[in-house]
Design a protein around this motif. Structure first.
Motif, PDB file in Angstrom:
ATOM      1  N   GLY A  99       7.996  -9.188  10.234  1.00  0.00           N
ATOM      2  CA  GLY A  99       8.040  -8.181  11.278  1.00  0.00           C
ATOM      3  C   GLY A  99       6.915  -8.373  12.277  1.00  0.00           C
ATOM      4  N   PRO A 100       6.996  -7.685  13.403  1.00  0.00           N
ATOM      5  CA  PRO A 100       5.962  -7.824  14.438  1.00  0.00           C
ATOM      6  C   PRO A 100       4.616  -7.291  13.978  1.00  0.00           C
ATOM      7  N   ALA A 101       3.553  -7.864  14.551  1.00  0.00           N
ATOM      8  CA  ALA A 101       2.198  -7.438  14.211  1.00  0.00           C
ATOM      9  C   ALA A 101       1.940  -6.039  14.749  1.00  0.00           C
ATOM     10  N   SER A 102       1.362  -5.196  13.898  1.00  0.00           N
ATOM     11  CA  SER A 102       1.035  -3.832  14.326  1.00  0.00           C
ATOM     12  C   SER A 102      -0.407  -3.701  14.796  1.00  0.00           C
ATOM     13  N   VAL A 103      -1.276  -4.604  14.339  1.00  0.00           N
ATOM     14  CA  VAL A 103      -2.686  -4.587  14.732  1.00  0.00           C
ATOM     15  C   VAL A 103      -3.130  -6.021  15.006  1.00  0.00           C
ATOM     16  N   PRO A 104      -4.184  -6.209  15.813  1.00  0.00           N
ATOM     17  CA  PRO A 104      -4.694  -7.555  16.063  1.00  0.00           C
ATOM     18  C   PRO A 104      -5.220  -8.184  14.780  1.00  0.00           C
ATOM     19  N   PRO A 105      -5.172  -9.497  14.666  1.00  0.00           N
ATOM     20  CA  PRO A 105      -5.651 -10.159  13.453  1.00  0.00           C
ATOM     21  C   PRO A 105      -7.174 -10.146  13.361  1.00  0.00           C
ATOM     22  N   SER A 106      -7.667 -10.261  12.129  1.00  0.00           N
ATOM     23  CA  SER A 106      -9.092 -10.422  11.870  1.00  0.00           C
ATOM     24  C   SER A 106      -9.243 -11.316  10.654  1.00  0.00           C
ATOM     25  N   THR A 125      -4.963 -14.764  21.474  1.00  0.00           N
ATOM     26  CA  THR A 125      -5.894 -13.896  22.197  1.00  0.00           C
ATOM     27  C   THR A 125      -7.128 -13.572  21.366  1.00  0.00           C
ATOM     28  N   HIS A 126      -6.951 -13.379  20.071  1.00  0.00           N
ATOM     29  CA  HIS A 126      -8.057 -12.971  19.202  1.00  0.00           C
ATOM     30  C   HIS A 126      -8.611 -14.127  18.370  1.00  0.00           C
ATOM     31  N   TYR A 127      -8.279 -15.333  18.760  1.00  0.00           N
ATOM     32  CA  TYR A 127      -8.737 -16.509  18.017  1.00  0.00           C
ATOM     33  C   TYR A 127     -10.256 -16.566  17.914  1.00  0.00           C
ATOM     34  N   ARG A 128     -10.940 -16.430  19.021  1.00  0.00           N
ATOM     35  CA  ARG A 128     -12.394 -16.560  19.003  1.00  0.00           C
ATOM     36  C   ARG A 128     -13.048 -15.390  18.263  1.00  0.00           C
ATOM     37  N   ALA A 129     -12.462 -14.220  18.337  1.00  0.00           N
ATOM     38  CA  ALA A 129     -13.006 -13.085  17.591  1.00  0.00           C
ATOM     39  C   ALA A 129     -12.902 -13.325  16.094  1.00  0.00           C
ATOM     40  N   VAL A 130     -11.784 -13.887  15.650  1.00  0.00           N
ATOM     41  CA  VAL A 130     -11.619 -14.206  14.228  1.00  0.00           C
ATOM     42  C   VAL A 130     -12.625 -15.273  13.818  1.00  0.00           C
ATOM     43  N   ALA A 131     -12.804 -16.282  14.671  1.00  0.00           N
ATOM     44  CA  ALA A 131     -13.767 -17.337  14.371  1.00  0.00           C
ATOM     45  C   ALA A 131     -15.189 -16.783  14.271  1.00  0.00           C
ATOM     46  N   ALA A 132     -15.554 -15.889  15.196  1.00  0.00           N
ATOM     47  CA  ALA A 132     -16.892 -15.293  15.175  1.00  0.00           C
ATOM     48  C   ALA A 132     -17.084 -14.439  13.925  1.00  0.00           C
ATOM     49  N   GLU A 133     -16.050 -13.727  13.531  1.00  0.00           N
ATOM     50  CA  GLU A 133     -16.137 -12.907  12.322  1.00  0.00           C
ATOM     51  C   GLU A 133     -16.360 -13.776  11.094  1.00  0.00           C
ATOM     52  N   LEU A 134     -15.698 -14.936  11.047  1.00  0.00           N
ATOM     53  CA  LEU A 134     -15.880 -15.832   9.901  1.00  0.00           C
ATOM     54  C   LEU A 134     -17.320 -16.324   9.812  1.00  0.00           C
ATOM     55  N   LEU A 135     -17.964 -16.581  10.952  1.00  0.00           N
ATOM     56  CA  LEU A 135     -19.366 -17.004  10.931  1.00  0.00           C
ATOM     57  C   LEU A 135     -20.240 -15.929  10.291  1.00  0.00           C
ATOM     58  N   VAL A 136     -19.945 -14.670  10.550  1.00  0.00           N
ATOM     59  CA  VAL A 136     -20.687 -13.567   9.928  1.00  0.00           C
ATOM     60  C   VAL A 136     -20.416 -13.518   8.431  1.00  0.00           C
TER      61      VAL A 136
END
Length: 294
Positions: free
Chosen positions: A60-67, A198-209
């Motif tokens: 099904g479609p995504a309901s929230v942005p990925p993290s 769209t949220h690729y870099r945010a996910v990448a930054a979160e992984l660094l944390v």
């Protein structure tokens, strides 16, 4: 083939084989059937779980942005829903799903039996972009505009075919035409790809944390498979070195350059993926042709 509901979203999942659990998670805009060449090599020895993230494949479609944390918890919830939560799993992540596989091991250490990163995405210095809500709105707006023009039906399957061809060292897209149309001719998959991109870099930054806060579990094998076409070009060698550096960063993980192979290693060299799951580290001694240790 079945569906399980996680976070209110129906997730398409396929479970095959028997034995220890192995989860296969494909890259951005890819689908469960992209693992088809690998599954026959694993199913006699592993319980193989393939699933589509929201907005991918038949889910099904995504309901929230990925993290990063959200995708790690999604894998755990999927295994729980399948009744496999009491069995440690080897998680195989391709491209952006390499972020998810690593996050799973860090956030669910007791549930990780191993990690295999298949030409994983790498972002050494990622930072969270500003205005994430606005970015989400823009992505959804672009998706809606393209869908209103009929772009998914007209162009989705063609873009899929071209992308796969360009991501391999040889051959085209082996996926059945009906499945490609069923998935990539929909606005749902278009929206899913736009949202993850769209949220690729945010996910990448979160992984660094997460790397700073949560160590990888001791004794859990980590394998990095790097695609290499064997041509020796500057770009290819640079990508290879970044993958090697990732292996060193992850506690001297096992590193293999898979030659010849494009980014879609599971299509070009399914044997390399299967070896990484079934015999991590054994090929350091006698690697088969095209499976080079470094």
């Amino acid at each position: 083939m079945s569906f399980v509901r996680i976070g209110g979203v129906p997730h398409h999942v396929v479970v095959e084989g028997s034995g220890p659990v192995c989860v296969l998670s494909a890259g951005l805009s890819m689908s469960w059937f992209d693992w088809d060449p690998v599954v026959p090599l694993l199913a006699a020895h592993r319980t193989v779980v393939r699933f589509d993230r929201p907005g991918h494949g038949l889910s099904g479609p995504a309901s929230v942005p990925p993290s990063a944390a959200g995708e790690a918890h999604r894998i755990a919830a999927l295994l729980d829903a399948l009744g496999l939560g009491d069995r440690p799993a080897t998680v195989v992540g391709h491209s952006i799903a390499g972020f998810h596989a690593e996050a799973f091991a860090r956030l669910h250490p007791s549930r990780a039996a191993g990690i295999v990163l298949v030409d994983s995405s790498i972002e050494e210095h990622a930072r969270v972009p500003a205005a994430p809500a606005l970015r989400t709105a823009v992505a959804r707006g672009i998706g809606a505009a393209l869908a209103s023009m009929g772009a998914p039906t007209a162009l989705g399957p063609l873009v899929r075919r071209a992308t796969v061809r360009l991501s391999r060292t040889g051959g085209g897209d082996p996926a059945p035409a009906d499945l490609v149309r069923r998935c990539y001719g929909t606005s749902r998959v278009l929206h899913g790809a736009l949202l993850e991109n769209t949220h690729y870099r945010a996910v990448a930054a979160e992984l660094l944390v997460l790397r700073e806060r949560f160590p990888l579990p001791d004794g859990v094998p980590v394998t990095v498979l790097a695609a290499y076409d064997g041509r020796g070009g500057r770009f290819g060698l640079h990508r290879l070195e970044r993958q090697r550096a990732l292996a060193r960063q992850l506690g001297d993980a096992r590193f293999y350059a898979v030659e010849p192979s494009g980014h879609l290693i599971m299509l070009d060299r399914p044997d390399a993926v299967a070896r990484a799951v079934l015999a991590p580290g054994e090929d350091r001694v006698n690697p088969p042709p095209g499976y080079v240790t470094c």
